[in-house]
Each structure stands twice: as structure tokens, then as C-alpha cells.
Design a protein around this motif. Sequence first.
Motif, short mmCIF file in Angstrom:
data_model
loop_
_atom_site.label_atom_id
_atom_site.label_comp_id
_atom_site.label_asym_id
_atom_site.label_seq_id
_atom_site.Cartn_x
_atom_site.Cartn_y
_atom_site.Cartn_z
N ILE A 1 22.47 32.26 -27.06
CA ILE A 1 21.54 32.74 -26.04
C ILE A 1 21.42 31.69 -24.93
O ILE A 1 21.46 32.01 -23.74
N TYR A 2 21.28 30.42 -25.32
CA TYR A 2 21.12 29.32 -24.36
C TYR A 2 22.34 29.22 -23.44
O TYR A 2 22.20 29.09 -22.22
N GLU B 1 22.74 35.41 -17.60
CA GLU B 1 21.88 36.52 -17.98
C GLU B 1 20.41 36.32 -17.61
O GLU B 1 19.69 37.29 -17.47
N CYS B 2 19.98 35.08 -17.49
CA CYS B 2 18.54 34.82 -17.30
C CYS B 2 18.29 33.91 -16.11
O CYS B 2 17.43 33.03 -16.16
N LEU C 1 14.70 26.83 -21.84
CA LEU C 1 14.83 28.27 -22.09
C LEU C 1 13.68 28.69 -22.98
O LEU C 1 13.40 28.04 -24.00
N PHE C 2 12.99 29.77 -22.61
CA PHE C 2 11.96 30.37 -23.43
C PHE C 2 12.50 31.70 -23.93
O PHE C 2 13.03 32.48 -23.16
#
Length: 142
Positions: free
Chosen positions: A41-42, A48-49, A114-115
Motif C-alpha cells: 500500500i505504501y 494512488e493516494c 501514510l494513514f
Amino acid sequence: MTIEKIFAHLVYPNYKGDQPIPFTSSEVSLSGKLFSMIKEIYEGSPAECNIEISFRSNNQTNIVRDALVDLIKKRTAVEAGVLAERLASKTTMRSKSGLFFVVIGKAQSKDCVLFSRFPTDKAILADDGSGSLNVEFLEKFL
């Protein structure tokens, strides 16, 4: 992109904030299956974020900005917990409890945070070990 620290907090909704709800937290190991999932994800987050954050204030002070700066400077569970408490205070009962991950690292010598929040009462399990796909919805009743 390298990960330096990961903190996990079990956060309960506390939108009205009328009753403090204690939450538990821990530092996540930088190895194993959970780390691998968070690392994926990171590493995908720049594409993506990519969310620009602006802090609005008339006098250049903002408690969330200050908490984020403290987190980057000190990199401890205490500072991550301040942000977890803030999330809880803005979370309604509709969202239920969740695991809030705070990931701190570097990308090209820049600090990155990152949250990520995951629900804790539902999951989908997929198993293809028997030659066919078995999909199961798991739910924890509180």
C-alpha cells in the motif's frame, strides 16, 4: 521508498467526544505478512493516494498540522496516537471501529507519512487450496 516505522491503533468512533474511549496501539514489525501488505500500500501510495493537504488558519497555527510535524520529528507511538485520537473524535458510529495505521518513511530523502484505516468487524477470506475457489464473508459481532 523505505518504511521506518508503522504504528497500529484500534480506533473507536467518538464523534461527539462526550465519553473518552481508550484505544490500544502497538508498533508493527517491519517483517512478516502484515508488513508486506502495508508495504505494498505504501509503495503504491504516490500514484494512488497523491492528495495535497492544506492547513487553513488565520495565524499559521493548526493543531493537526502541529501533530503531523511532531510525528515526523519524533516518530513515536505517542505522536501517532494524537492523530488516532483526532480521527476517533471525527468518526461517527456509522464507520464503527477500525485499525488505523500510521506509516512513516522516506522517499527520495523526503519524509513521507501514510494513514490507512481498515474496518475491524468484517473481512473476506478467499481460499483456492482445494483446487476450487472458496470465498467466505467473515463478520465479528460486537
